[in-house]
Design a protein around this motif. Structure first.
Motif, PDB file in Angstrom:
ATOM      1  N   ARG A   1       0.930  -1.593   0.241  1.00  0.00           N
ATOM      2  CA  ARG A   1      -0.369  -0.059   0.330  1.00  0.00           C
ATOM      3  C   ARG A   1       0.955   1.187   0.380  1.00  0.00           C
ATOM      4  NH1 ARG A   1      -5.149  -0.765   0.910  1.00  0.00           N
ATOM      5  NH2 ARG A   1      -6.067  -2.342   1.754  1.00  0.00           N
ATOM      6  N   ARG A   2       2.050   1.193  -0.249  1.00  0.00           N
ATOM      7  CA  ARG A   2       2.929   2.563   0.248  1.00  0.00           C
ATOM      8  C   ARG A   2       3.827   2.772  -1.199  1.00  0.00           C
ATOM      9  NH1 ARG A   2       6.576   2.933   5.404  1.00  0.00           N
ATOM     10  NH2 ARG A   2       4.879   2.509   7.197  1.00  0.00           N
ATOM     11  N   LEU A   3       2.991   1.835  -1.803  1.00  0.00           N
ATOM     12  CA  LEU A   3       4.009   1.853  -3.758  1.00  0.00           C
ATOM     13  C   LEU A   3       3.299   3.756  -3.767  1.00  0.00           C
ATOM     14  CD1 LEU A   3       2.895  -1.067  -5.279  1.00  0.00           C
ATOM     15  CD2 LEU A   3       5.288   0.189  -4.751  1.00  0.00           C
ATOM     16  N   THR A   4       3.818   4.535  -4.278  1.00  0.00           N
ATOM     17  CA  THR A   4       3.608   5.626  -5.406  1.00  0.00           C
ATOM     18  C   THR A   4       3.565   5.440  -6.356  1.00  0.00           C
ATOM     19  OG1 THR A   4       4.927   6.094  -6.146  1.00  0.00           O
ATOM     20  CG2 THR A   4       5.312   6.959  -3.704  1.00  0.00           C
ATOM     21  N   ILE A   5       2.311   6.919  -6.601  1.00  0.00           N
ATOM     22  CA  ILE A   5       1.978   6.530  -8.413  1.00  0.00           C
ATOM     23  C   ILE A   5       2.565   6.000  -9.358  1.00  0.00           C
ATOM     24  CG2 ILE A   5       0.505   8.084 -10.552  1.00  0.00           C
ATOM     25  CD1 ILE A   5      -0.781   9.098  -8.344  1.00  0.00           C
ATOM     26  N   GLN A   6       3.980   6.815  -8.748  1.00  0.00           N
ATOM     27  CA  GLN A   6       5.502   6.658 -10.249  1.00  0.00           C
ATOM     28  C   GLN A   6       5.561   5.635  -9.488  1.00  0.00           C
ATOM     29  OE1 GLN A   6       6.274   9.273 -11.605  1.00  0.00           O
ATOM     30  NE2 GLN A   6       7.333   7.957 -13.047  1.00  0.00           N
TER      31      GLN A   6
END
Length: 205
Positions: free
Chosen positions: A96-101
């Motif tokens: 859940r800590r993946l960024t949009i980039q």
């Protein structure tokens, strides 16, 4: 005439990318979106990006974007297809800590596509973890429960038991640098609880 237009267009694209770099720089140095927009107007004058564009790029960098390239000049957009929505959902459930980039780099989708999938299809929001004094594991929780039951039993046997109790508490903590609120941010759906993060890494009693 065609040559002049081509040169002007190249300068315009380079100028916009330069301003996006400036927006990223201002965000990294703690400037607000409003302050960033004012600085762009002072530096680039009439050629500065509009307020909406400035705020949108500022928000992208705040959400974790690192690239200053325009989405239209990079990888082609494949749209918010059911397959892409499922891929984004699976990745977010795994981390859940993946960024949009991060999602863009992994799936090969444009920034705008990933952003639309997250906000419109999955209805998620990027939120920081709530800091709490400590997060108890199962063993400490069970120990506290047993102590409470013992105290309750003694109180039933001796109604004056509590008058003999002298409360006290002592904690030994390890010094460390906790993650910032931004570093602990993660994606949250409307039905999921807000994540929590302990402000103490380890403790001894």
């Amino acid at each position: 005439f065609h040559c002049c237009v081509s040169v002007s267009l190249r300068f315009s694209m380079a100028d916009r990318r330069e301003q996006r770099v400036c927006i990223k720089f201002c965000f990294k140095h703690g400037k607000t979106a409003a302050e960033t927009h004012q600085m762009l107007k002072q530096a680039f004058g009439e050629n500065s990006l509009g307020q909406t564009q400035t705020y949108n790029w500022y928000k992208r960098f705040k959400n974790g974007r690192t690239s200053t390239d325009d989405d239209r000049s990079g990888r082609p957009s494949t749209g918010t297809t059911p397959e892409n929505v499922a891929k984004v959902r699976d990745l977010i459930l795994q981390d859940r800590r993946l960024t949009i980039q991060d999602l863009c780099n992994t799936l090969g989708l444009s920034y705008g596509t990933c952003q639309r999938i997250l906000s419109e299809e999955l209805i998620t929001s990027w939120i920081g973890a709530k800091f709490v004094p400590r997060l108890l594991q199962n063993e400490p929780k069970q120990h506290r429960l047993e102590v409470c039951r013992e105290l309750e039993q003694q109180l039933q046997e001796d109604p004056n038991f509590l008058s003999k109790v002298v409360p006290g508490d002592e904690s030994w903590v390890y010094g460390y640098d906790p993650q910032s609120k931004q570093q602990s941010s993660q994606w949250k759906s409307p039905s999921s609880p807000r994540p929590k993060k302990s402000s103490i890494s380890q403790e001894q009693r």
